[in-house]
Design a protein around this motif. Structure first.
Motif, PDB file in Angstrom:
ATOM      1  N   TRP A  98       2.605   6.844   1.790  1.00  8.62           N
ATOM      2  CA  TRP A  98       2.275   5.803   2.775  1.00  8.62           C
ATOM      3  C   TRP A  98       3.519   5.381   3.563  1.00  8.62           C
ATOM      4  CZ3 TRP A  98      -1.136   1.109   0.837  1.00  8.62           C
ATOM      5  CH2 TRP A  98      -1.442   0.255   1.905  1.00  8.62           C
ATOM      6  N   TYR A 135      -3.067   7.264  -2.128  1.00  8.83           N
ATOM      7  CA  TYR A 135      -2.171   6.300  -2.766  1.00  8.83           C
ATOM      8  C   TYR A 135      -1.860   6.729  -4.191  1.00  8.83           C
ATOM      9  CZ  TYR A 135      -0.084   1.986  -4.431  1.00  8.83           C
ATOM     10  OH  TYR A 135       0.798   1.072  -4.967  1.00  8.83           O
ATOM     11  N   LEU A 139       3.630   2.084  -2.833  1.00  5.81           N
ATOM     12  CA  LEU A 139       3.297   1.049  -1.850  1.00  5.81           C
ATOM     13  C   LEU A 139       4.519   0.728  -0.997  1.00  5.81           C
ATOM     14  CD1 LEU A 139       1.006  -1.054  -1.063  1.00  5.81           C
ATOM     15  CD2 LEU A 139       2.267  -2.670  -2.503  1.00  5.81           C
ATOM     16  N   TRP A 149      -0.490  -5.886  -4.179  1.00  5.53           N
ATOM     17  CA  TRP A 149      -1.914  -5.829  -4.519  1.00  5.53           C
ATOM     18  C   TRP A 149      -2.449  -7.163  -5.037  1.00  5.53           C
ATOM     19  CZ3 TRP A 149      -4.599  -2.247  -2.368  1.00  5.53           C
ATOM     20  CH2 TRP A 149      -4.030  -1.001  -2.097  1.00  5.53           C
ATOM     21  N   THR A 154      -3.687  -6.622   1.455  1.00  8.02           N
ATOM     22  CA  THR A 154      -3.221  -5.257   1.233  1.00  8.02           C
ATOM     23  C   THR A 154      -4.380  -4.273   1.219  1.00  8.02           C
ATOM     24  OG1 THR A 154      -1.297  -6.058   0.008  1.00  8.02           O
ATOM     25  CG2 THR A 154      -1.907  -3.769  -0.347  1.00  8.02           C
ATOM     26  N   PHE A 158      -4.538  -1.030   3.526  1.00  7.37           N
ATOM     27  CA  PHE A 158      -4.804   0.307   2.986  1.00  7.37           C
ATOM     28  C   PHE A 158      -5.899   0.991   3.800  1.00  7.37           C
ATOM     29  CE2 PHE A 158      -7.303   3.151   0.248  1.00  7.37           C
ATOM     30  CZ  PHE A 158      -6.320   4.075  -0.075  1.00  7.37           C
ATOM     31  N   TYR A 161      -4.403   2.358   6.864  1.00 11.69           N
ATOM     32  CA  TYR A 161      -3.628   3.561   6.526  1.00 11.69           C
ATOM     33  C   TYR A 161      -4.564   4.749   6.287  1.00 11.69           C
ATOM     34  CZ  TYR A 161      -1.446   6.593   2.943  1.00 11.69           C
ATOM     35  OH  TYR A 161      -1.017   7.651   2.181  1.00 11.69           O
ATOM     36  N   GLY A 215      -9.729  -1.973  -1.842  1.00 16.56           N
ATOM     37  CA  GLY A 215      -9.077  -1.041  -0.927  1.00 16.56           C
ATOM     38  C   GLY A 215      -9.724   0.330  -0.971  1.00 16.56           C
ATOM     39  N   GLY A 219     -11.271   1.990   2.145  1.00 13.67           N
ATOM     40  CA  GLY A 219     -10.690   3.272   2.508  1.00 13.67           C
ATOM     41  C   GLY A 219     -11.726   4.371   2.585  1.00 13.67           C
TER      42      GLY A 219
END
Length: 467
Positions: A98, A135, A139, A149, A154, A158, A161, A215, A219
């Motif tokens: 990341w 991930y 981080l 987290w 976050t 994520f 990302y 996340g 995601g």
């Protein structure tokens, strides 16, 4: 090989004769993680990660080792891709860093993305399927500075990302994995402090876990929006817990261990709820804040589930409301001190199928062992690793025969690497790495694995190979 193993090279590691795992549609691979192999922590405009920060603190890693150099994979990626092809595997599981691909303001870092484009393209040219974890614990430090987290935000970062990577690298990937081992990120990172960021409070662990799983759900949506049609899932580490005592309190301790180690992750993913005993018995008062709609995001159907398995623990009651690990004597162990217990993998796969009727197809995304491997006469005799893998392959084969839909197996790891808090002492690789010269040498386990894969391809019918 040692004199006591004179079997043909492929058979020193192969699954049982007639196993479904020998069929051409079963996926065989090796796995790595970005921080453990890449090095080059300042290249490409890469940002600092929590593991850069954590490993720089004296006493946090064995020998003070860090991932600054690792296996120099960032510089040696082309040769490493060719090495993977030389092994003859079907697939390679890797992770994206990341901090290497995204600026702090959320914009793409094209220089970092280009590194992965080159790697994925070369792997594809070799015909190797690419399974990418978004991930694997690294981080960006700037997000940890805002709570990591423990901060619900976050999870949304994520998702941004995930969207960026799926958009930029879509078409170069055969499978996406959102998180690797959220149990480790939550418990080891926030519950007992053994991993980055080094916090230690059960309440932190449970809230971090919820945000990690949130996340994952966000995601998953981002991946499906920006790379539709490519399978996506998550990777969970699981552990077998039993007790050598018939005392009901000790049997309950073993149950609580598996609840905490396995169902804390799998139950929200597959049933949309957390095990109540975690808050009522094991960690009173530690239930996370869950907002309306969270569990629906977390329990979205996945295309597959990755399972990482390494060992069994022997549990006893701690006399209060939990468990304590009482290691068994006279059992086989690895360099990590972990008991070698292949039956545990079969037991868990069968239990997950029974408990979770909606269990998706499973890939064993990590399994392997650490040993103190040394180059002697130009080769590495790692007889224990070959035996370890052969027995775990057999355990999975039995689970498949029992009806568990296991479709692939990724050996951990392709090569020796930075083993987190244990630094460079513990060697999990099929390939030995000399960290001074960076020379890669196939261990005998790699040669046996390679021979099995060659034999499998040679015995497959042309029609089967093209399906």
């Amino acid at each position: 090989m040692s004199d006591h193993d004179q079997s043909p090279l492929p058979q020193r590691i192969a699954p049982p004769p007639g196993s479904a795992m020998a069929r051409p549609d079963f996926l065989w691979g090796v796995a790595t993680a970005s921080y453990q192999i890449e090095g080059a922590i300042d290249a490409d405009g890469r940002l600092p990660s929590i593991w850069d920060t954590f490993s720089a603190i004296p006493g946090k890693t064995l020998g003070g080792d860090t991932g600054e150099q690792a296996c120099e994979h960032h510089a040696r990626w082309a040769d490493d891709a060719d090495l993977i092809a030389h092994l003859g595997v079907d697939a390679y599981r890797l992770s994206i860093a990341w901090p290497r691909v995204m600026h702090a303001d959320g914009t793409p870092n094209q220089e970092g993305l280009d590194f992965y484009r080159r790697l994925l393209t070369r792997l594809g040219a070799h015909g190797i399927q690419r399974y990418v974890t978004l991930y694997h614990w690294d981080l960006p430090q700037h997000l940890e500075d805002r709570g990591g987290w423990l901060n619900r935000d976050t999870a949304y970062r994520f998702a941004e990302y995930a969207a960026l990577v799926a958009r930029e690298l879509g078409g170069l990937v055969e499978g996406w994995m959102t998180l690797n081992e959220p149990w480790c990120s939550a418990f080891l990172g926030y519950g007992n402090g053994h991993h980055a960021p080094g916090l230690a409070d059960p309440r932190y662990a449970t809230q971090a876990m919820h945000h990690l799983l949130l996340g994952h759900g966000l995601g998953l949506q981002a991946i499906r929006e920006h790379d539709p049609g490519t399978p996506a899932g998550i990777v969970a580490n699981v552990g077998r817990g039993t007790s050598d005592s018939a005392d009901p309190a000790d049997q309950e301790a073993a149950r609580l261990y598996e609840l905490q180690h396995n169902d804390w992750v799998l139950q929200p993913l597959l049933a949309g709820s957390y095990p109540a005993d975690l808050w009522d018995t094991l960690w009173p008062g530690s239930a996370p804040l869950v907002l309306p709609g969270d569990m629906d995001l977390i329990r979205q159907p996945m295309d597959f589930l990755g399972i990482n398995y390494y060992f069994r623990s022997n549990l006893r009651s701690d006399g209060a409301h939990g468990f304590t690990d009482v290691p068994l004597a006279d059992v086989e162990r690895t360099q990590m001190g972990w008991e070698v217990y292949p039956q545990g993998l079969e037991d868990l796969l069968r239990r997950f199928k029974a408990v979770y009727p909606n269990l998706p197809p499973v890939y064993i995304t990590e399994n392997g062992m650490a040993s103190d491997d040394r180059v002697e006469g130009g080769r590495i005799d790692d007889t224990q690793r070959q035996s370890y893998l052969k027995r775990h392959f057999a355990a999975v084969s039995r689970a498949i025969d029992a009806g568990v839909d296991v479709r692939g197996y990724f050996v951990w790891s392709l090569m020796d690497n930075f083993e987190w808090a244990f630094g460079y002492e513990r060697r999990f690789g099929l390939v030995h790495v000399d960290y001074t010269t960076q020379v890669r040498t196939l261990k005998d386990s790699a040669r046996a694995f390679q021979a099995f894969l060659q034999q499998r391809r040679a015995t497959a019918t042309p029609a089967a190979l093209t399906t």
